[in-house]
Design a protein around this motif. Structure first.
Motif, mmCIF file in Angstrom:
data_model
loop_
_atom_site.group_PDB
_atom_site.id
_atom_site.type_symbol
_atom_site.label_atom_id
_atom_site.label_comp_id
_atom_site.label_asym_id
_atom_site.label_seq_id
_atom_site.Cartn_x
_atom_site.Cartn_y
_atom_site.Cartn_z
ATOM 1 N N PRO A 57 0.831 -1.205 0.000
ATOM 2 C CA PRO A 57 0.000 0.000 0.000
ATOM 3 C C PRO A 57 0.869 1.260 0.000
ATOM 4 C CG PRO A 57 0.105 -0.903 2.200
ATOM 5 C CD PRO A 57 0.831 -1.876 1.317
ATOM 6 N N LEU A 58 0.290 2.368 -0.435
ATOM 7 C CA LEU A 58 1.053 3.618 -0.491
ATOM 8 C C LEU A 58 0.227 4.773 0.060
ATOM 9 C CD1 LEU A 58 0.010 5.672 -3.003
ATOM 10 C CD2 LEU A 58 1.056 3.860 -4.378
ATOM 11 N N VAL A 59 0.927 5.745 0.591
ATOM 12 C CA VAL A 59 0.324 7.000 1.038
ATOM 13 C C VAL A 59 0.565 8.030 -0.060
ATOM 14 C CG1 VAL A 59 0.396 8.859 2.731
ATOM 15 C CG2 VAL A 59 0.642 6.487 3.476
ATOM 16 N N PRO A 60 -0.492 8.579 -0.683
ATOM 17 C CA PRO A 60 -0.292 9.563 -1.748
ATOM 18 C C PRO A 60 0.082 10.934 -1.179
ATOM 19 C CG PRO A 60 -2.625 9.267 -1.344
ATOM 20 C CD PRO A 60 -1.917 8.290 -0.446
ATOM 21 N N GLY A 61 0.336 11.851 -2.078
ATOM 22 C CA GLY A 61 0.691 13.210 -1.676
ATOM 23 C C GLY A 61 2.129 13.519 -1.995
ATOM 24 N N PHE A 62 2.344 14.574 -2.773
ATOM 25 C CA PHE A 62 3.689 14.923 -3.231
ATOM 26 C C PHE A 62 4.311 16.039 -2.402
ATOM 27 C CE2 PHE A 62 6.634 17.028 -6.265
ATOM 28 C CZ PHE A 62 7.461 15.946 -6.539
ATOM 29 N N ASP A 63 3.491 16.937 -1.891
ATOM 30 C CA ASP A 63 4.007 18.041 -1.082
ATOM 31 C C ASP A 63 2.990 18.382 -0.006
ATOM 32 O OD1 ASP A 63 2.037 19.204 -2.602
ATOM 33 O OD2 ASP A 63 3.235 20.890 -3.300
ATOM 34 N N ALA A 64 3.361 19.278 0.915
ATOM 35 C CA ALA A 64 2.464 19.630 2.013
ATOM 36 C C ALA A 64 2.986 20.871 2.712
ATOM 37 C CB ALA A 64 2.346 18.483 3.018
ATOM 38 N N VAL A 65 2.101 21.474 3.489
ATOM 39 C CA VAL A 65 2.496 22.511 4.444
ATOM 40 C C VAL A 65 2.403 21.882 5.826
ATOM 41 C CG1 VAL A 65 1.979 24.794 5.391
ATOM 42 C CG2 VAL A 65 1.660 24.344 2.937
ATOM 43 N N ALA A 66 3.447 22.062 6.620
ATOM 44 C CA ALA A 66 3.539 21.378 7.904
ATOM 45 C C ALA A 66 4.074 22.322 8.971
ATOM 46 C CB ALA A 66 4.445 20.151 7.777
ATOM 47 N N ARG A 67 4.038 21.835 10.215
ATOM 48 C CA ARG A 67 4.570 22.588 11.361
ATOM 49 C C ARG A 67 5.640 21.723 12.022
ATOM 50 N NH1 ARG A 67 3.851 27.877 12.501
ATOM 51 N NH2 ARG A 67 1.589 27.725 12.224
ATOM 52 N N VAL A 109 -1.458 28.154 0.704
ATOM 53 C CA VAL A 109 -0.138 27.795 0.191
ATOM 54 C C VAL A 109 -0.176 26.410 -0.444
ATOM 55 C CG1 VAL A 109 2.253 27.284 0.814
ATOM 56 C CG2 VAL A 109 1.101 29.268 1.816
ATOM 57 N N ALA A 110 -0.815 25.459 0.230
ATOM 58 C CA ALA A 110 -0.903 24.096 -0.305
ATOM 59 C C ALA A 110 -1.591 24.083 -1.670
ATOM 60 C CB ALA A 110 -1.648 23.193 0.674
ATOM 61 N N ALA A 111 -2.616 24.916 -1.840
ATOM 62 C CA ALA A 111 -3.332 24.972 -3.121
ATOM 63 C C ALA A 111 -2.505 25.632 -4.208
ATOM 64 C CB ALA A 111 -4.648 25.725 -2.944
ATOM 65 N N ALA A 112 -1.668 26.597 -3.832
ATOM 66 C CA ALA A 112 -1.004 27.447 -4.818
ATOM 67 C C ALA A 112 0.320 26.910 -5.323
ATOM 68 C CB ALA A 112 -0.781 28.840 -4.229
ATOM 69 N N VAL A 113 1.077 26.217 -4.488
ATOM 70 C CA VAL A 113 2.480 25.974 -4.829
ATOM 71 C C VAL A 113 2.654 25.078 -6.047
ATOM 72 C CG1 VAL A 113 4.646 24.945 -4.049
ATOM 73 C CG2 VAL A 113 3.368 26.451 -2.533
ATOM 74 N N ASN A 114 1.892 23.991 -6.160
ATOM 75 C CA ASN A 114 2.119 23.101 -7.298
ATOM 76 C C ASN A 114 1.873 23.775 -8.640
ATOM 77 O OD1 ASN A 114 0.386 21.012 -9.218
ATOM 78 N ND2 ASN A 114 2.436 20.300 -8.670
ATOM 79 N N PRO A 115 0.703 24.396 -8.874
ATOM 80 C CA PRO A 115 0.526 25.044 -10.173
ATOM 81 C C PRO A 115 1.492 26.199 -10.388
ATOM 82 C CG PRO A 115 -1.323 25.538 -8.718
ATOM 83 C CD PRO A 115 -0.530 24.458 -8.056
ATOM 84 N N GLY A 269 17.652 18.175 -8.730
ATOM 85 C CA GLY A 269 16.930 18.470 -7.497
ATOM 86 C C GLY A 269 17.380 19.770 -6.871
ATOM 87 N N ALA A 270 18.667 20.078 -6.970
ATOM 88 C CA ALA A 270 19.184 21.323 -6.386
ATOM 89 C C ALA A 270 18.596 22.538 -7.088
ATOM 90 C CB ALA A 270 20.703 21.344 -6.475
ATOM 91 N N ARG A 271 18.513 22.493 -8.425
ATOM 92 C CA ARG A 271 17.940 23.619 -9.157
ATOM 93 C C ARG A 271 16.446 23.736 -8.883
ATOM 94 N NH1 ARG A 271 19.488 27.552 -9.484
ATOM 95 N NH2 ARG A 271 17.966 28.145 -11.076
ATOM 96 N N ARG A 272 15.758 22.594 -8.809
ATOM 97 C CA ARG A 272 14.321 22.628 -8.511
ATOM 98 C C ARG A 272 14.078 23.271 -7.145
ATOM 99 N NH1 ARG A 272 9.803 20.504 -10.260
ATOM 100 N NH2 ARG A 272 10.931 19.482 -11.944
ATOM 101 N N ASN A 273 14.865 22.882 -6.155
ATOM 102 C CA ASN A 273 14.698 23.445 -4.813
ATOM 103 C C ASN A 273 15.009 24.933 -4.796
ATOM 104 O OD1 ASN A 273 13.878 21.020 -3.729
ATOM 105 N ND2 ASN A 273 15.902 20.458 -2.957
ATOM 106 N N ALA A 274 16.008 25.344 -5.561
ATOM 107 C CA ALA A 274 16.330 26.770 -5.623
ATOM 108 C C ALA A 274 15.169 27.565 -6.223
ATOM 109 C CB ALA A 274 17.602 26.982 -6.435
ATOM 110 N N CYS A 275 14.549 27.010 -7.277
ATOM 111 C CA CYS A 275 13.389 27.673 -7.881
ATOM 112 C C CYS A 275 12.230 27.738 -6.901
ATOM 113 C CB CYS A 275 12.963 26.934 -9.145
ATOM 114 S SG CYS A 275 14.075 27.114 -10.552
ATOM 115 N N LEU A 276 12.007 26.648 -6.166
ATOM 116 C CA LEU A 276 10.927 26.630 -5.177
ATOM 117 C C LEU A 276 11.146 27.681 -4.103
ATOM 118 C CD1 LEU A 276 10.168 22.836 -4.624
ATOM 119 C CD2 LEU A 276 8.560 24.578 -5.419
#
Length: 345
Positions: A57-67, A109-115, A269-276
């Protein structure tokens, strides 16, 4: 603890108990507040993503906002099944956490970041948009396309052309910064001619559709382009219209067309994170283009299959989000009370 769990590919996840996360060396456990449902998440969960199917089984979800345990609000990027983000708590590398600017709403933020990140990386990293250039957004009525229109204008595009099928959503791209629109309805020859009239001199195309719309767009542009030696950069971001298109070899010989993709494997991954990080820093000043529809994670099975209005995105929230929201309300009230007291003094 509870999480969304996929037990069979092609079936919606169920709200079920899973073991608490066990952090490896260099990882920390964070409390998830909000995680959005979007095509990439569905693709991973169905086993249809081009990176391959994950074990069940798998837990879906690619990103999130967390504390964090220390109380910091953070964005968590790039987790892939079977250990996705749609759980009450997740273990993530400490170095992957991206602190969010103060005052942001976790659900928004969760709604906005992916698009927005899809558009941001395509424009900045893959498309190399330069000030004053003309941009065509093919598929401008979807969430990512709407963000692309707004960000292209924000990043200095001289003109923006929006193409899409939904007439009302297409009309509203003018509010986001589109100068002209191309409706993807009617006979093929009319659609191609419309592309020729509106986008013949485009410098950069962000393509969220592919398939027949891309064929008509490229055909129309090349038929009406004043200087075929003027470079045309075509960034393929999504395939909402279909996975394949016919690309006559003559089109690539008769004009200076450069085609590339923008996706998980197209930059490091480094460039992607820098863009994020660049994008997250800009969030407070960017007007949202996607409206969140908040749904408790406990209702994941029903919401997963529910229709969604254009311009909206389902965001699953955990019980911790309600606690966090209440704490935020208390903090804002205390801050306002303190400001009032200082005014009186």
């Amino acid at each position: 603890m509870y999480a969304a769990v996929v037990h069979a590919l092609g079936e919606p996840p169920r709200y079920a108990t899973v073991p608490e996360p066990a952090p490896a060396a260099g990882e920390v456990v964070v409390e998830v507040l909000a995680a959005a449902l979007y095509p990439l998440v569905r693709s991973f969960a169905s086993g249809g993503h081009y990176t391959g199917a994950a074990a069940l089984p798998l837990v879906p979800g690619f990103d999130a906002v967390a504390r964090t345990a220390g109380g910091e609000l953070v964005y968590v990027p790039g987790l892939e099944p079977p250990h996705g983000t749609m759980a009450e708590r997740i273990a993530v590398p400490a170095t992957a956490l991206m602190q969010l600017p103060d005052g942001l709403d976790p659900v928004a933020v969760a709604a906005a970041v992916n698009p927005a990140s899809s558009a941001w990386i395509a424009l900045r990293e893959r498309g190399r948009l330069r000030t004053g250039e003309s941009v065509l957004v093919l598929g401008a009525t979807g969430n990512a396309g709407r963000a692309a229109v707004r960000l292209a204008r924000d990043q200095g595009a001289g003109s923006v052309v929006a193409a899409g099928r939904d007439p009302e959503a297409l009309r509203r791209t003018g509010e986001l910064g589109a100068d002209r629109t191309v409706p993807l309805t009617g006979p093929d020859e009319d659609v191609a001619a419309a592309f020729g009239a509106a986008a013949a001199e485009a410098d950069l195309v962000l393509d969220y559709l592919w398939d027949r719309p891309a064929e008509l767009a490229l055909d129309g542009i090349l038929r009406h382009r004043t200087d075929l030696a003027r470079p045309l950069r075509w960034v393929q971001v999504g395939s909402a219209a279909g996975a394949d298109m016919t690309l006559p070899s003559a089109w690539l010989r008769k004009a200076d067309v450069h085609v590339c993709g923008s996706g998980l494997g197209s930059i490091s991954g480094a460039r992607r994170n820098a863009c994020l990080r660049e994008l997250l820093d800009r969030l407070p000043s960017l007007e949202p283009t996607t409206e969140p529809v908040t749904v408790p994670l406990a209702d994941v099975e029903t919401a997963w299959q529910a229709p969604v209005r254009p311009g909206t995105r389902i965001v699953f929230t955990t019980p911790a989000a309600e606690t966090d929201r209440a704490a935020g309300t208390r903090r804002r009230a205390a801050s306002a009370e303190g400001a009032g007291a200082r005014e009186t003094v």
